[in-house]
Design an enzyme around this catalytic site. Structure first.
Site, PDB file in Angstrom:
ATOM      1  N   GLU A 151       0.802  -1.056   0.087  1.00 30.75           N
ATOM      2  CA  GLU A 151       0.017   0.052   0.085  1.00 30.75           C
ATOM      3  C   GLU A 151       0.788   1.133   0.076  1.00 30.75           C
ATOM      4  O   GLU A 151       1.817   1.467   0.901  1.00 30.75           O
ATOM      5  CB  GLU A 151      -0.919  -0.049   1.309  1.00 30.75           C
ATOM      6  CG  GLU A 151      -1.734   1.204   1.243  1.00 30.75           C
ATOM      7  CD  GLU A 151      -3.213   1.100   2.293  1.00 30.75           C
ATOM      8  OE1 GLU A 151      -3.595   1.967   2.527  1.00 30.75           O
ATOM      9  OE2 GLU A 151      -3.221  -0.214   2.658  1.00 30.75           O
ATOM     10  N   ARG A 152       0.621   2.133  -0.854  1.00 25.25           N
ATOM     11  CA  ARG A 152       1.346   3.230  -1.009  1.00 25.25           C
ATOM     12  C   ARG A 152       2.812   3.093  -1.273  1.00 25.25           C
ATOM     13  O   ARG A 152       3.688   3.733  -1.051  1.00 25.25           O
ATOM     14  CB  ARG A 152       1.211   4.253   0.149  1.00 25.25           C
ATOM     15  CG  ARG A 152      -0.083   4.684   0.588  1.00 25.25           C
ATOM     16  CD  ARG A 152      -1.157   5.357  -0.726  1.00 25.25           C
ATOM     17  NE  ARG A 152      -2.204   5.394  -0.333  1.00 25.25           N
ATOM     18  CZ  ARG A 152      -3.306   5.807  -1.163  1.00 25.25           C
ATOM     19  NH1 ARG A 152      -3.160   5.741  -2.276  1.00 25.25           N
ATOM     20  NH2 ARG A 152      -4.625   6.026  -0.739  1.00 25.25           N
ATOM     21  N   ASN A 194      -3.126  -1.456   7.971  1.00 25.93           N
ATOM     22  CA  ASN A 194      -4.590  -1.724   7.662  1.00 25.93           C
ATOM     23  C   ASN A 194      -4.537  -3.296   7.412  1.00 25.93           C
ATOM     24  O   ASN A 194      -3.978  -3.861   6.600  1.00 25.93           O
ATOM     25  CB  ASN A 194      -4.887  -1.237   6.157  1.00 25.93           C
ATOM     26  CG  ASN A 194      -5.084   0.094   6.235  1.00 25.93           C
ATOM     27  OD1 ASN A 194      -5.687   0.763   7.323  1.00 25.93           O
ATOM     28  ND2 ASN A 194      -4.662   1.060   5.484  1.00 25.93           N
ATOM     29  N   LYS A 273      -3.292   0.322  14.230  1.00 27.12           N
ATOM     30  CA  LYS A 273      -4.350   1.322  13.648  1.00 27.12           C
ATOM     31  C   LYS A 273      -5.613   1.020  14.187  1.00 27.12           C
ATOM     32  O   LYS A 273      -6.292   0.041  13.499  1.00 27.12           O
ATOM     33  CB  LYS A 273      -4.250   1.617  12.168  1.00 27.12           C
ATOM     34  CG  LYS A 273      -4.983   2.490  11.379  1.00 27.12           C
ATOM     35  CD  LYS A 273      -4.794   2.681  10.106  1.00 27.12           C
ATOM     36  CE  LYS A 273      -5.707   3.589   9.322  1.00 27.12           C
ATOM     37  NZ  LYS A 273      -5.540   3.666   7.558  1.00 27.12           N
ATOM     38  N   GLU A 277     -10.242   5.027   9.521  1.00 24.12           N
ATOM     39  CA  GLU A 277     -10.408   4.728   8.425  1.00 24.12           C
ATOM     40  C   GLU A 277     -11.097   3.131   8.259  1.00 24.12           C
ATOM     41  O   GLU A 277     -10.567   2.302   7.203  1.00 24.12           O
ATOM     42  CB  GLU A 277      -9.176   4.844   7.590  1.00 24.12           C
ATOM     43  CG  GLU A 277      -8.493   6.216   7.598  1.00 24.12           C
ATOM     44  CD  GLU A 277      -7.595   6.543   6.547  1.00 24.12           C
ATOM     45  OE1 GLU A 277      -7.268   7.620   6.011  1.00 24.12           O
ATOM     46  OE2 GLU A 277      -6.896   5.412   6.366  1.00 24.12           O
ATOM     47  N   ARG A 310      -1.189   4.172  16.723  1.00 23.64           N
ATOM     48  CA  ARG A 310      -0.992   5.325  15.887  1.00 23.64           C
ATOM     49  C   ARG A 310      -2.386   6.346  16.286  1.00 23.64           C
ATOM     50  O   ARG A 310      -3.489   6.027  16.594  1.00 23.64           O
ATOM     51  CB  ARG A 310      -1.312   4.962  14.303  1.00 23.64           C
ATOM     52  CG  ARG A 310      -0.007   3.917  14.035  1.00 23.64           C
ATOM     53  CD  ARG A 310      -0.269   3.565  12.337  1.00 23.64           C
ATOM     54  NE  ARG A 310      -0.159   4.715  11.603  1.00 23.64           N
ATOM     55  CZ  ARG A 310      -0.685   5.237  10.513  1.00 23.64           C
ATOM     56  NH1 ARG A 310      -1.956   4.767  10.508  1.00 23.64           N
ATOM     57  NH2 ARG A 310      -0.333   6.066   9.959  1.00 23.64           N
ATOM     58  N   ARG A 327     -10.545  18.256  10.095  1.00 19.92           N
ATOM     59  CA  ARG A 327      -9.827  17.052  10.282  1.00 19.92           C
ATOM     60  C   ARG A 327      -8.337  17.307  11.058  1.00 19.92           C
ATOM     61  O   ARG A 327      -7.847  16.204  11.597  1.00 19.92           O
ATOM     62  CB  ARG A 327      -9.390  16.507   8.846  1.00 19.92           C
ATOM     63  CG  ARG A 327      -8.421  15.523   8.888  1.00 19.92           C
ATOM     64  CD  ARG A 327      -8.702  14.591   7.247  1.00 19.92           C
ATOM     65  NE  ARG A 327      -7.420  13.627   7.143  1.00 19.92           N
ATOM     66  CZ  ARG A 327      -7.173  12.800   6.219  1.00 19.92           C
ATOM     67  NH1 ARG A 327      -8.120  12.993   4.949  1.00 19.92           N
ATOM     68  NH2 ARG A 327      -6.210  12.192   5.923  1.00 19.92           N
ATOM     69  N   LYS A 351       1.406  11.487  13.677  1.00 16.71           N
ATOM     70  CA  LYS A 351       2.061  11.976  12.372  1.00 16.71           C
ATOM     71  C   LYS A 351       2.777  13.419  12.408  1.00 16.71           C
ATOM     72  O   LYS A 351       2.149  14.187  13.303  1.00 16.71           O
ATOM     73  CB  LYS A 351       1.101  12.095  11.057  1.00 16.71           C
ATOM     74  CG  LYS A 351       0.707  10.858  10.973  1.00 16.71           C
ATOM     75  CD  LYS A 351      -0.489  10.971   9.652  1.00 16.71           C
ATOM     76  CE  LYS A 351      -0.678   9.399   8.994  1.00 16.71           C
ATOM     77  NZ  LYS A 351      -1.514   9.596   7.732  1.00 16.71           N
ATOM     78  N   ASP A 356      -2.054  14.646   6.510  1.00  9.74           N
ATOM     79  CA  ASP A 356      -1.667  13.575   5.991  1.00  9.74           C
ATOM     80  C   ASP A 356      -0.364  13.621   5.143  1.00  9.74           C
ATOM     81  O   ASP A 356      -0.481  13.233   3.825  1.00  9.74           O
ATOM     82  CB  ASP A 356      -2.730  12.666   5.175  1.00  9.74           C
ATOM     83  CG  ASP A 356      -2.460  11.312   5.024  1.00  9.74           C
ATOM     84  OD1 ASP A 356      -1.645  10.658   5.643  1.00  9.74           O
ATOM     85  OD2 ASP A 356      -3.296  10.924   4.264  1.00  9.74           O
ATOM     86  N   GLU A 378       6.115  10.162  13.465  1.00 11.99           N
ATOM     87  CA  GLU A 378       5.827   9.441  12.226  1.00 11.99           C
ATOM     88  C   GLU A 378       6.031  10.372  10.968  1.00 11.99           C
ATOM     89  O   GLU A 378       5.247  11.370  10.853  1.00 11.99           O
ATOM     90  CB  GLU A 378       4.473   8.776  12.331  1.00 11.99           C
ATOM     91  CG  GLU A 378       4.435   7.641  11.029  1.00 11.99           C
ATOM     92  CD  GLU A 378       3.081   7.120  11.006  1.00 11.99           C
ATOM     93  OE1 GLU A 378       2.851   5.997  11.468  1.00 11.99           O
ATOM     94  OE2 GLU A 378       2.063   7.876  10.656  1.00 11.99           O
ATOM     95  N   GLU A 384       4.098   9.111  -0.943  1.00 11.28           N
ATOM     96  CA  GLU A 384       2.712   9.388  -1.520  1.00 11.28           C
ATOM     97  C   GLU A 384       2.317  10.497  -2.057  1.00 11.28           C
ATOM     98  O   GLU A 384       1.531  10.380  -3.038  1.00 11.28           O
ATOM     99  CB  GLU A 384       1.791   8.875  -0.067  1.00 11.28           C
ATOM    100  CG  GLU A 384       0.378   8.816  -0.316  1.00 11.28           C
ATOM    101  CD  GLU A 384      -0.441   8.428   0.626  1.00 11.28           C
ATOM    102  OE1 GLU A 384      -1.596   8.441   0.550  1.00 11.28           O
ATOM    103  OE2 GLU A 384       0.280   8.070   1.605  1.00 11.28           O
TER     104      GLU A 384
END
Length: 660
Positions: A151-152, A194, A273, A277, A310, A327, A351, A356, A378, A384
């Site tokens: 992913e990414r 994820n 996580k 999401e 996270r 957000r 983060k 993001d 992080e 990305e």
């Protein structure tokens, strides 16, 4: 018995450890004192260098003459990762108390090259500022129908997983551990945060596959961590609940963790996580995130493990018409009330910015607001939102700015990250490790800044150039520095302006789409209209996000008159005619920077082309191909952004250039 240096498959780039980088060590006489698994790794490295360059290595025993280099594990007043380096009487000496320290000391000498063996050098002690320097691999065991194997990921497939199982040949994983140790990284998580159904089973019946990977990384001092699903007691254990206060749930995690440590005695811990999401979490049971994290911390505590929890928790089903829900506020609002409630071996992973991993964000206010909680900061090494390793975008200056940022108490972010520095990895099974050969500089820079957050990024870049291109003539070294050093700001110029962020194609996040997320539920808006652009995050008239900072930042960000230009549209909605501190209007700044960004890519491409005879042909061809795509994409960004805002504002370019 020494451990042989990993053998890379034919055609795989050695990254910053080509044989020539070991020439200074390999041509000399070395004495190694001490024993242990990592000392065998050190001996293997030196022995291979001597085999190539004609030197000699001796183990323990009575010295049989003068040595150019002594690597000594006999010191007992240093931490496990600390080492000293000095030179006296023609001998360079590295001392350490632990195997990791001796290994890092050897790589320090490799970085110095010939300079390590000239003149006198007073003994210096080197120790990492942060105990944990970790990569999170967002690798899937089974190929995901949307996100693929990684992913990414923009560097081919996974280094660890293929066709639904662990790779059988782990020699390249061992080589990856070597590459990481050489820049100071000491931990990684082997699977995606994820956690899907297949990946969840790595915790239980497939832990043996994780153990094999851990065994390949261990010789270079890299500890293995695992991302786990909060719902595992239900999906794997057959329990009716995953409530963190339920006794059966606590018992299940304790037993599952005990079995993990049976398979991997030096296992690092879990990455989670949760309630993010779509991932399950403690909110389903009316419990807090501290209660969720402490459940896993209790299971890990007897074995010395850590849970990385996270803080990426926000409403991803937002109504774009609602300008009160922000957000950017989410992590602070969720986690600040929990300060002091997390267990000692629970690390809240935050983060570096509130959104993001955008090309420009303010530093997250949460990092400076939880003094009673262990925080890890992080970063995202995988690009990305910064060109996906199709664009040159060296992120060292951005990360350095984050790590040096001082919150109200005057302490730098790099000092507040007591739980470590963590980054999403950009490495895969591509022959160049990172897809774009020059993106290796980001991975190396992360490791070195994690070791020393206040290091000068330009010096780190020159380190990477010197190691990756040993004996490079000045024209090559200068050319590489030139195309990388300003590349982050160049990328910023032709993408989203003044900190507003996003404006990318939805889903895959590559290429421009100014309104791509503007009416979506993800909470990533620019609110451009005919009168102006930007998000009002002031306390006086907006979402109040600016008030999450202490002084002097809250006051500075509150007003568009004092807000730094590069973050203006992140904090304020202003007219297109608003004058920046530099004297230009917002709309003219948008036009100018987008034209300038394309011109700078053209210039960098020309510099790279001029280096053709000085770089390995395969590497030069790959970078050339990527520059062609970067230039195409930069022009697309320029034309779409400038056209969009010309139509919105009705204000022509002051220089009369063509806007499509």
């Amino acid at each position: 018995m020494s451990l042989p240096v990993p053998v890379l498959p034919e055609g795989v780039d050695p990254a910053w450890l080509p044989p020539a980088a070991f020439g200074a060590v390999g041509g000399r006489r070395t004495l190694i004192l001490g024993s242990g698994p990592l000392v065998e790794t050190v001996h293997g490295e030196v022995a291979e260098a001597c085999r190539r360059f004609g030197g000699r290595v001796v183990r323990d025993g009575v010295p049989d003459g003068a040595y150019d280099l002594v690597l000594d594990l006999g010191v007992h007043d240093l931490g496990d990762e600390d080492y000293t380096v000095g030179r006296e009487g023609g001998t360079t000496t590295v001392t350490a108390s632990g195997g990791r320290g001796l290994l890092y000391g050897l790589f320090h000498v490799v970085r110095l090259g010939e300079a390590a063996f000239s003149g006198e050098r007073a003994k210096e002690t080197h120790r990492p500022a942060l105990a944990l320097r970790m990569l999170d691999h967002w690798d899937n065991v089974a190929v995901h129908p949307v996100m693929g194997q990684v992913e990414r990921g923009y560097a081919g497939g996974s280094l660890f997983w293929e066709d639904g199982r662990a790779r059988g040949d782990l020699e390249r994983v061992r080589a990856y551990g070597r590459v990481l140790a050489a820049c100071g990284i000491n931990a990684l998580s082997v699977n995606n945060v994820n956690v899907h159904a297949t990946e969840a089973r790595l915790l239980t019946d497939r832990i043996g596959e994780v153990a094999e990977i851990a065994g390949a990384l261990r010789p270079y001092g890299v500890r293995t961590h695992l991302s786990v699903s909060f719902a595992s007691p239900i999906t794997l254990g057959g329990l009716p609940t995953a409530d963190p206060l339920d006794g059966a749930v606590r018992g299940w995690w304790a037993e599952a963790t005990r079995r993990v440590y049976e398979a991997i005695p030096d296992f690092g811990g879990y990455v989670v996580k949760a309630d993010s999401e779509g991932q399950p979490g403690p909110f389903a049971y009316g419990r807090s995130h501290a209660e969720g994290a402490n459940l896993l911390a209790a299971a890990l505590e007897p074995f010395g493990g850590t849970v990385h929890w996270r803080a990426f928790v926000y409403d991803h089903r937002q109504d774009w018409r609602d300008r009160t829900t922000d957000r950017a506020r989410a992590a602070y609002d969720h986690f600040l009330p929990l300060d002091g409630e997390f267990a000692g071996n629970a690390v809240l992973q935050v983060k570096h910015g509130p959104m993001d991993f955008q090309v420009r964000e303010p530093v997250s206010p949460l990092i400076g607001a939880m003094p009673r909680t262990r925080l890890a900061v992080e970063l995202q090494v995988t690009q990305e939102y910064t060109g996906q390793q199709r664009h040159v975008c060296w992120l060292g200056p951005m990360w350095s700015g984050v790590l040096r940022f001082r919150h109200e108490q005057g302490t730098a972010v790099g000092e507040l990250a007591r739980g470590g520095l963590v980054a999403v990895s950009n490495a895969g099974d591509d022959p160049f490790w990172t897809g774009h050969p020059l993106a290796q500089a980001n991975l190396y820079t992360f490791g070195r800044l994690a070791w020393q957050p206040d290091a000068e990024p330009g010096a780190v870049l020159d380190e990477w150039i010197g190691l990756s291109f040993p004996d490079a003539p000045a024209r090559l070294a200068d050319g590489l520095h030139a195309v990388l050093d300003g590349s982050w700001r160049t990328y910023e110029k032709y993408t989203a302006p003044l900190g507003v962020g996003f404006m990318v194609q939805p889903g895959h996040h590559y290429g421009p789409s100014v309104d791509g997320y503007e009416y979506s539920p993800w909470g990533t808006y620019h609110f451009a209209d005919r009168d102006g652009i930007g998000v009002d995050r002031s306390v006086k008239s907006g979402t109040g996000y600016a008030g999450q900072y202490g002084e002097p930042w809250a006051e500075l960000y509150e007003s568009p008159d004092t807000c730094p230009d590069e973050l203006l549209l992140f904090f304020h909605h202003v007219p297109y005619g608003h004058t920046l501190h530099g004297g230009k209007t917002v709309i003219q700044h948008i036009y100018d920077t987008h034209f300038e960004g394309v011109e700078e890519v053209e210039q960098a491409r020309a510099v790279w082309a001029s280096l053709a005879g000085l770089v390995d042909p395969a590497r030069h061809a790959r970078v050339t191909e990527r520059y062609e795509e970067q230039l195409r994409s930069a022009r697309e960004w320029r034309d779409q952004v400038n056209s969009y805002f010309f139509r919105k504002s009705g204000v022509p370019d002051g220089q009369g250039r063509r806007i499509h």
